[in-house]
Design an enzyme around this catalytic site. Structure first.
Site, PDB file in Angstrom:
ATOM      1  N   LYS A  81       0.851  -1.192   0.000  1.00  0.00           N
ATOM      2  CA  LYS A  81       0.000   0.000   0.000  1.00  0.00           C
ATOM      3  C   LYS A  81       0.888   1.243   0.000  1.00  0.00           C
ATOM      4  CE  LYS A  81      -3.865   2.031   2.628  1.00  0.00           C
ATOM      5  NZ  LYS A  81      -4.763   1.825   3.784  1.00  0.00           N
ATOM      6  N   SER A 156      -9.764   1.822   2.747  1.00  0.00           N
ATOM      7  CA  SER A 156      -8.854   2.567   1.907  1.00  0.00           C
ATOM      8  C   SER A 156      -7.797   1.706   1.216  1.00  0.00           C
ATOM      9  CB  SER A 156      -8.159   3.645   2.729  1.00  0.00           C
ATOM     10  OG  SER A 156      -7.336   3.048   3.724  1.00  0.00           O
ATOM     11  N   SER A 180      -9.997  -0.533   6.986  1.00  0.00           N
ATOM     12  CA  SER A 180      -9.409  -0.403   5.650  1.00  0.00           C
ATOM     13  C   SER A 180      -8.693  -1.623   5.076  1.00  0.00           C
ATOM     14  CB  SER A 180      -8.447   0.776   5.627  1.00  0.00           C
ATOM     15  OG  SER A 180      -9.174   1.947   5.433  1.00  0.00           O
TER      16      SER A 180
HETATM   17  N1  GLN Z   1     -13.175   4.171   6.062  1.00  0.00           N
HETATM   18  C1  GLN Z   1     -12.663   4.608   7.325  1.00  0.00           C
HETATM   19  C2  GLN Z   1     -12.243   6.053   7.206  1.00  0.00           C
HETATM   20  O1  GLN Z   1     -12.477   6.596   6.196  1.00  0.00           O
HETATM   21  C3  GLN Z   1     -11.524   3.751   7.742  1.00  0.00           C
HETATM   22  C4  GLN Z   1     -10.287   4.029   6.997  1.00  0.00           C
HETATM   23  C5  GLN Z   1      -9.127   3.202   7.421  1.00  0.00           C
HETATM   24  O2  GLN Z   1      -9.270   2.154   8.065  1.00  0.00           O
HETATM   25  N2  GLN Z   1      -7.953   3.671   7.090  1.00  0.00           N
HETATM   26  O3  GLN Z   1     -11.684   6.618   8.078  1.00  0.00           O
END
Ligand code: GLN
Length: 488
Positions: A81, A156, A180
């Site tokens: 990532k 994400s 995410s």
């Molecule tokens: N979707 C969640 C957010 O937007 C979690 C994101 C994540 O786990 N990095 O914060």
């Protein structure tokens, strides 16, 4: 050579590499040609240096040829990532503010991967600074779901999940602050795990919300995820939140631990907003565990309804503070339009950050501001403790919890992009575990009538990853969900 090397598991490929029926160079070439074939459609990859990847593969083959001691991942191509530092490679975090930034050092998790012989293949797309659930917040491009190109892959870590699902990498690393890793794993039909907070060092991970962020593995099987987790876990003096403990050999323990387990079904996870097909698939998974003799019992996590609100106060507060470092002075982009000192900060940030990042920085600055701190931030911290206590209490009675990973299957691109609240609800079942610090894994458990994958979430006890993996592995071994691949 088999045509679908890129769809084999790391465990299968390691055996082939060991008996010399395959070389790391052949394998890497196969995965690279897969990227050339499908990434135009999937758009998971943000950076690829083929020469470098092949160089690493060649070095692995040479180590093997001379009988040098090999690492557990020797010769296996792994995608990263774009938020983890790999020395000499770009590190953009999906943001224009870091467009030309190159990492000066390796993250601890990356240094460990290198030591275990893994081939750092490519960098993968993500929502900007890991804020989002669809990869639509990437400042570069949107990644597609390999099962339906009109749909989002989740986020994400959308690039990390889509790459595994489409055969563009054998394993990948993602990060999980509120879901995410698990939510995209669920939406793309792969396995993804968020370890206990403190198990994996976050040194070299660009911070979003430091009290919630964890690095974790994605792969095509629970065994692969166990293998990758073992290589990256463990104490690191460079991360003060990393925990001093002996990292178990997760992979052999998968086969040693056979249950039956006591499993809790938190009733708050099966209410309004849960798609009927997702519910049916998770119910069938629960029936499987019942059929192998597990004791299934309904439990309650009474503060679940406050989790999303609590998360969006704490995560935005931490983000507003962490992202202050992107000021046009020290890192990345500096506005060319700046005519004063203050302009350097404000114009660089205005140009460099996307809309969602700005929304969070504003929200986070607000909840931390004097006069509001007690009402929002401090109160959210207290609710966080109540949420963690909910988990610790049910763990007096059960070994783990079974829930859906996400309330729905993958949705269409654009569908939730203009409605932040609808987007935030994508993580309704994953966020509590980050607040509580406990580990959780998503494993494929079926698909919808439209052919989109569904994930089962198993939530475990702190630092009991071995049990969590064994519980997920038992389900996976009795089903074929992880063996089907999208036709691309
Ligand atoms: N979707 C969640 C957010 O937007 C979690 C994101 C994540 O786990 N990095 O914060």
């Amino acid at each position: 050579m088999s045509e679908s090397l890129h769809y084999k598991t790391a465990s299968e490929l390691s055996l082939m590499l060991a008996d010399k029926s395959l070389s790391a160079v052949e394998l890497t070439k196969d995965v690279l040609s897969r990227i050339h074939k499908v990434d135009e459609k999937i758009k998971a990859v943000t950076h690829l240096d083929e020469e470098d990847a092949l160089g690493q593969a060649k070095a692995s083959d040479e180590r093997r040829a001379v009988g040098e001691e090999l690492g557990a991942l020797d010769g296996i191509p792994i995608g990263i990532k774009d938020i983890l530092a790999v020395k000499g490679q770009p590190l953009t975090c999906g943001s224009k503010i870091l467009e030309n930034f190159v990492s000066p050092y390796d993250a601890t998790s990356i240094a460990k991967l290198k030591r275990s012989g893994g081939i750092l293949l490519c960098r993968l797309n993500m929502d900007e600074f890991a804020m989002g659930s669809s990869t639509e917040n990437s400042s570069y491009f949107v990644t597609s779901n390999p099962w339906d190109l009109q749909c989002i892959p989740g986020g994400s870590s959308g690039g990390s999940a889509a790459a595994v699902a489409s055969g563009e990498a054998i394993l990948t690393l993602g990060t999980d602050t509120g879901g995410s890793i698990r939510q995209p794993a669920s939406l793309c039909g792969v396995v993804g795990m968020k370890p206990t907070y403190g198990l994996v060092s976050r040194y070299g991970l660009v911070a979003f919300a430091s009290s919630l962020d964890q690095i974790g593995p994605l792969g095509r099987s629970v065994e692969d995820v166990a293998l990758l987790l073992h290589s990256i876990a463990g104490y690191d003096k460079k991360d003060s939140t990393s925990f001093k403990l002996e990292v178990p050999e997760y992979r052999p323990e998968l086969h040693e631990k056979k249950g039956p387990w006591k499993l809790g079904i938190p009733k708050e996870y099966f209410g309004e907003g849960l798609d009927a097909e997702v519910r049916a698939a998770v119910d069938r998974a629960i029936d499987y565990y019942r059929s192998i003799g597990c004791k299934i019992q309904e439990v309650s996590l009474p503060h679940t309804e406050y989790a999303v609100a609590t998360y969006y106060i704490l995560a935005t507060a931490e983000a507003s503070s962490n992202l202050a470092r992107f000021d046009g002075v020290r890192y990345g982009r500096r506005s060319e339009k700046a005519t004063s000192h203050v302009d350097v900060y404000s114009k660089s940030r205005a140009e460099g950050f996307g809309e969602e990042v700005k929304r969070r920085v504003i929200l986070g600055t607000y909840v931390l501001s004097s006069g509001y701190y007690d009402a929002y931030y401090l109160r959210a911290q207290k609710v966080r403790t109540l949420i963690r206590n909910d988990f610790l209490k049910v763990y007096e009675e059960v070994d783990a919890l079974l829930t859906p990973t996400a309330p729905t299957v993958a949705f269409k691109k654009g569908e939730r992009a203009s409605d932040p609240l609808a987007m935030y609800l994508s993580d309704i079942f994953t966020i509590s575990t980050n607040l509580a610090g406990v580990p959780a894994i998503s494993v494929p458990c079926g698909s919808s009538s439209s052919g989109l994958p569904i994930g089962l979430q198993v939530i475990g006890k702190p630092f009991q990853e071995s049990d969590l993996l064994a519980i997920a592995h038992s389900f996976e071994q009795a089903h074929d969900f992880s063996k089907v691949h999208p036709s691309l």
